[in-house]
Design a protein around this motif. Structure first.
Motif, PDB file in Angstrom:
ATOM      1  N   PHE A 217       2.954  11.212   5.924  1.00  0.00           N
ATOM      2  CA  PHE A 217       1.505  11.420   5.854  1.00  0.00           C
ATOM      3  C   PHE A 217       0.872  10.907   7.139  1.00  0.00           C
ATOM      4  O   PHE A 217       1.490  10.151   7.898  1.00  0.00           O
ATOM      5  CB  PHE A 217       0.905  10.721   4.623  1.00  0.00           C
ATOM      6  CG  PHE A 217       1.357   9.294   4.424  1.00  0.00           C
ATOM      7  CD1 PHE A 217       0.664   8.245   4.979  1.00  0.00           C
ATOM      8  CD2 PHE A 217       2.497   9.009   3.684  1.00  0.00           C
ATOM      9  CE1 PHE A 217       1.079   6.933   4.788  1.00  0.00           C
ATOM     10  CE2 PHE A 217       2.923   7.701   3.490  1.00  0.00           C
ATOM     11  CZ  PHE A 217       2.213   6.656   4.045  1.00  0.00           C
ATOM     12  N   HIS A 218      -0.366  11.316   7.376  1.00  0.00           N
ATOM     13  CA  HIS A 218      -1.079  10.887   8.582  1.00  0.00           C
ATOM     14  C   HIS A 218      -1.540   9.440   8.431  1.00  0.00           C
ATOM     15  O   HIS A 218      -1.997   9.035   7.354  1.00  0.00           O
ATOM     16  CB  HIS A 218      -2.283  11.800   8.838  1.00  0.00           C
ATOM     17  CG  HIS A 218      -1.893  13.195   9.216  1.00  0.00           C
ATOM     18  ND1 HIS A 218      -1.467  13.531  10.482  1.00  0.00           N
ATOM     19  CD2 HIS A 218      -1.837  14.331   8.489  1.00  0.00           C
ATOM     20  CE1 HIS A 218      -1.173  14.817  10.525  1.00  0.00           C
ATOM     21  NE2 HIS A 218      -1.388  15.333   9.326  1.00  0.00           N
ATOM     22  N   ASP A 219      -1.421   8.684   9.522  1.00  0.00           N
ATOM     23  CA  ASP A 219      -1.897   7.301   9.511  1.00  0.00           C
ATOM     24  C   ASP A 219      -3.415   7.296   9.330  1.00  0.00           C
ATOM     25  O   ASP A 219      -4.131   8.113   9.904  1.00  0.00           O
ATOM     26  CB  ASP A 219      -1.520   6.611  10.827  1.00  0.00           C
ATOM     27  CG  ASP A 219      -1.627   5.093  10.739  1.00  0.00           C
ATOM     28  OD1 ASP A 219      -0.582   4.421  10.724  1.00  0.00           O
ATOM     29  OD2 ASP A 219      -2.769   4.573  10.691  1.00  0.00           O
ATOM     30  N   ILE A 220      -3.899   6.348   8.544  1.00  0.00           N
ATOM     31  CA  ILE A 220      -5.340   6.263   8.252  1.00  0.00           C
ATOM     32  C   ILE A 220      -6.144   5.842   9.485  1.00  0.00           C
ATOM     33  O   ILE A 220      -7.342   6.131   9.578  1.00  0.00           O
ATOM     34  CB  ILE A 220      -5.566   5.281   7.073  1.00  0.00           C
ATOM     35  CG1 ILE A 220      -6.851   5.572   6.343  1.00  0.00           C
ATOM     36  CG2 ILE A 220      -5.495   3.830   7.532  1.00  0.00           C
ATOM     37  CD1 ILE A 220      -6.956   4.880   4.995  1.00  0.00           C
TER      38      ILE A 220
ATOM     39  N   GLY B 181       5.270  -7.248  14.455  1.00  0.00           N
ATOM     40  CA  GLY B 181       3.916  -6.783  14.167  1.00  0.00           C
ATOM     41  C   GLY B 181       3.828  -5.894  12.940  1.00  0.00           C
ATOM     42  O   GLY B 181       2.882  -5.109  12.808  1.00  0.00           O
TER      43      GLY B 181
ATOM     44  N   ILE C 136       0.814  -1.223   0.000  1.00  0.00           N
ATOM     45  CA  ILE C 136       0.000   0.000   0.000  1.00  0.00           C
ATOM     46  C   ILE C 136       0.851   1.278   0.000  1.00  0.00           C
ATOM     47  O   ILE C 136       0.489   2.271  -0.633  1.00  0.00           O
ATOM     48  CB  ILE C 136      -0.991  -0.034   1.196  1.00  0.00           C
ATOM     49  CG1 ILE C 136      -2.147   0.923   0.992  1.00  0.00           C
ATOM     50  CG2 ILE C 136      -0.329   0.224   2.515  1.00  0.00           C
ATOM     51  CD1 ILE C 136      -3.323   0.306   0.359  1.00  0.00           C
ATOM     52  N   PHE C 137       2.007   1.247   0.666  1.00  0.00           N
ATOM     53  CA  PHE C 137       2.831   2.462   0.698  1.00  0.00           C
ATOM     54  C   PHE C 137       3.537   2.678  -0.651  1.00  0.00           C
ATOM     55  O   PHE C 137       3.772   3.831  -1.043  1.00  0.00           O
ATOM     56  CB  PHE C 137       3.834   2.421   1.847  1.00  0.00           C
ATOM     57  CG  PHE C 137       3.182   2.487   3.215  1.00  0.00           C
ATOM     58  CD1 PHE C 137       1.859   2.834   3.362  1.00  0.00           C
ATOM     59  CD2 PHE C 137       3.913   2.196   4.358  1.00  0.00           C
ATOM     60  CE1 PHE C 137       1.249   2.894   4.611  1.00  0.00           C
ATOM     61  CE2 PHE C 137       3.323   2.249   5.620  1.00  0.00           C
ATOM     62  CZ  PHE C 137       1.988   2.595   5.745  1.00  0.00           C
TER      63      PHE C 137
ATOM     64  N   HIS D  75       6.543   5.202  12.670  1.00  0.00           N
ATOM     65  CA  HIS D  75       5.360   5.820  13.245  1.00  0.00           C
ATOM     66  C   HIS D  75       5.840   6.937  14.173  1.00  0.00           C
ATOM     67  O   HIS D  75       6.767   6.721  14.966  1.00  0.00           O
ATOM     68  CB  HIS D  75       4.588   4.821  14.117  1.00  0.00           C
ATOM     69  CG  HIS D  75       4.063   3.619  13.393  1.00  0.00           C
ATOM     70  ND1 HIS D  75       2.738   3.498  13.024  1.00  0.00           N
ATOM     71  CD2 HIS D  75       4.666   2.468  12.994  1.00  0.00           C
ATOM     72  CE1 HIS D  75       2.553   2.313  12.430  1.00  0.00           C
ATOM     73  NE2 HIS D  75       3.710   1.671  12.414  1.00  0.00           N
TER      74      HIS D  75
ATOM     75  N   HIS E  86       8.654   1.974   7.486  1.00  0.00           N
ATOM     76  CA  HIS E  86       7.987   3.200   7.923  1.00  0.00           C
ATOM     77  C   HIS E  86       8.217   3.409   9.401  1.00  0.00           C
ATOM     78  O   HIS E  86       8.258   2.457  10.172  1.00  0.00           O
ATOM     79  CB  HIS E  86       6.483   3.156   7.629  1.00  0.00           C
ATOM     80  CG  HIS E  86       5.784   1.914   8.112  1.00  0.00           C
ATOM     81  ND1 HIS E  86       5.868   0.713   7.444  1.00  0.00           N
ATOM     82  CD2 HIS E  86       5.014   1.682   9.192  1.00  0.00           C
ATOM     83  CE1 HIS E  86       5.170  -0.207   8.087  1.00  0.00           C
ATOM     84  NE2 HIS E  86       4.646   0.351   9.170  1.00  0.00           N
TER      85      HIS E  86
ATOM     86  N   GLU F  39       2.801  -4.742   9.415  1.00  0.00           N
ATOM     87  CA  GLU F  39       1.730  -5.104   8.477  1.00  0.00           C
ATOM     88  C   GLU F  39       2.066  -4.697   7.047  1.00  0.00           C
ATOM     89  O   GLU F  39       1.737  -5.422   6.111  1.00  0.00           O
ATOM     90  CB  GLU F  39       0.418  -4.449   8.909  1.00  0.00           C
ATOM     91  CG  GLU F  39      -0.166  -5.080  10.170  1.00  0.00           C
ATOM     92  CD  GLU F  39      -1.337  -4.285  10.735  1.00  0.00           C
ATOM     93  OE1 GLU F  39      -1.799  -3.337  10.073  1.00  0.00           O
ATOM     94  OE2 GLU F  39      -1.751  -4.623  11.862  1.00  0.00           O
ATOM     95  N   VAL F  40       2.653  -3.521   6.904  1.00  0.00           N
ATOM     96  CA  VAL F  40       2.953  -3.030   5.553  1.00  0.00           C
ATOM     97  C   VAL F  40       4.452  -3.218   5.282  1.00  0.00           C
ATOM     98  O   VAL F  40       5.287  -2.653   5.997  1.00  0.00           O
ATOM     99  CB  VAL F  40       2.565  -1.540   5.407  1.00  0.00           C
ATOM    100  CG1 VAL F  40       2.908  -1.039   4.007  1.00  0.00           C
ATOM    101  CG2 VAL F  40       1.082  -1.333   5.705  1.00  0.00           C
TER     102      VAL F  40
ATOM    103  N   ASN G  34       8.104  -1.106  13.266  1.00  0.00           N
ATOM    104  CA  ASN G  34       7.878  -2.542  13.446  1.00  0.00           C
ATOM    105  C   ASN G  34       8.638  -3.300  12.365  1.00  0.00           C
ATOM    106  O   ASN G  34       8.673  -2.876  11.207  1.00  0.00           O
ATOM    107  CB  ASN G  34       6.376  -2.851  13.353  1.00  0.00           C
ATOM    108  CG  ASN G  34       5.597  -2.224  14.486  1.00  0.00           C
ATOM    109  OD1 ASN G  34       6.041  -2.235  15.627  1.00  0.00           O
ATOM    110  ND2 ASN G  34       4.442  -1.646  14.180  1.00  0.00           N
TER     111      ASN G  34
HETATM  112  P1  5GP Z   1       2.662  -1.498  10.709  1.00  0.00           P
HETATM  113  O1  5GP Z   1       1.761  -2.394  11.493  1.00  0.00           O
HETATM  114  O2  5GP Z   1       3.077  -2.115   9.404  1.00  0.00           O
HETATM  115  O3  5GP Z   1       3.840  -1.007  11.504  1.00  0.00           O
HETATM  116  O4  5GP Z   1       1.837  -0.197  10.413  1.00  0.00           O
HETATM  117  C1  5GP Z   1       1.115   0.010   9.252  1.00  0.00           C
HETATM  118  C2  5GP Z   1       0.308   1.284   9.451  1.00  0.00           C
HETATM  119  O5  5GP Z   1      -0.143   1.715   8.187  1.00  0.00           O
HETATM  120  C3  5GP Z   1      -0.911   1.120  10.346  1.00  0.00           C
HETATM  121  O6  5GP Z   1      -0.817   2.030  11.443  1.00  0.00           O
HETATM  122  C4  5GP Z   1      -2.079   1.435   9.417  1.00  0.00           C
HETATM  123  O7  5GP Z   1      -3.127   2.135  10.051  1.00  0.00           O
HETATM  124  C5  5GP Z   1      -1.421   2.284   8.338  1.00  0.00           C
HETATM  125  N1  5GP Z   1      -2.063   2.194   7.036  1.00  0.00           N
HETATM  126  C6  5GP Z   1      -2.443   1.059   6.383  1.00  0.00           C
HETATM  127  N2  5GP Z   1      -2.971   1.362   5.189  1.00  0.00           N
HETATM  128  C7  5GP Z   1      -2.926   2.708   5.081  1.00  0.00           C
HETATM  129  C8  5GP Z   1      -3.329   3.619   4.053  1.00  0.00           C
HETATM  130  O8  5GP Z   1      -3.836   3.251   2.999  1.00  0.00           O
HETATM  131  N3  5GP Z   1      -3.123   4.947   4.291  1.00  0.00           N
HETATM  132  C9  5GP Z   1      -2.536   5.394   5.440  1.00  0.00           C
HETATM  133  N4  5GP Z   1      -2.378   6.722   5.564  1.00  0.00           N
HETATM  134  N5  5GP Z   1      -2.147   4.568   6.426  1.00  0.00           N
HETATM  135  C10 5GP Z   1      -2.343   3.232   6.247  1.00  0.00           C
END
Ligand code: 5GP
Length: 121
Positions: free
Chosen positions: A31-34, A100, A8-9, A109, A107, A102-103, A94
């Motif tokens: 960008f701001h987290d969704i 943990g 997604i990123f 946070h 990145h 996900e993407v 992460n």
């Molecule tokens: P992770 O768990 O990989 O460290 O964090 C992934 C973050 O990406 C999560 O906090 C999630 O809310 C954020 N996220 C996932 N999809 C999108 C998106 O399409 N747009 C934005 N701005 N944030 C997203």
């Protein structure tokens, strides 16, 4: 480490999916987290294709490394959460399954705007 261009990123970086942009330069996009977990929840990502911090540490150029660290500070200042412009924040990344993540695009946070609580729940 194989980078998945369909994450997604990567799509956000290519402009295929919109984001609520905070800052951009040659090295980072922020960008701001969704799904914000705190009053302020920003993401800072390198423009290069790195899966996670280990991939970045092993393979990024010195310029990219400096660019990412500087980018985090620039964003924190813009959001007025840095130690000189605000009351501080937590920067967190992460890594992998147990971390943990996900993407699968590196990145950081940035959590702030209020007390962010215990480091690990
Ligand atoms: P992770 O768990 O990989 O460290 O964090 C992934 C973050 O990406 C999560 O906090 C999630 O809310 C954020 N996220 C996932 N999809 C999108 C998106 O399409 N747009 C934005 N701005 N944030 C997203």
């Amino acid at each position: 480490m194989i980078y998945d261009d369909s994450n997604i990123f990567a799509k956000i970086l290519r402009g295929e999916i919109p984001c609520n942009k905070i800052y951009e330069d040659d090295f980072v996009l922020s960008f701001h987290d969704i799904n914000p977990q705190k009053k302020i929840h920003a993401l800072v990502i390198p423009k290069g294709k790195y899966v996670d911090l280990d991939d970045f540490s092993m393979n990024a150029s010195p310029e990219e490394m400096v660019g990412l660290l500087k980018g985090i500070n620039i964003v924190a200042k813009k959001l007025e959460i840095s130690s000189d412009t605000g009351k501080g924040y937590r920067a967190l990344t992460n890594i992998g399954e147990y971390g943990g993540q996900e993407v699968p695009h590196l990145h950081f946070h940035l959590f702030g705007g209020e007390g962010v609580g215990k480091m690990v729940e």
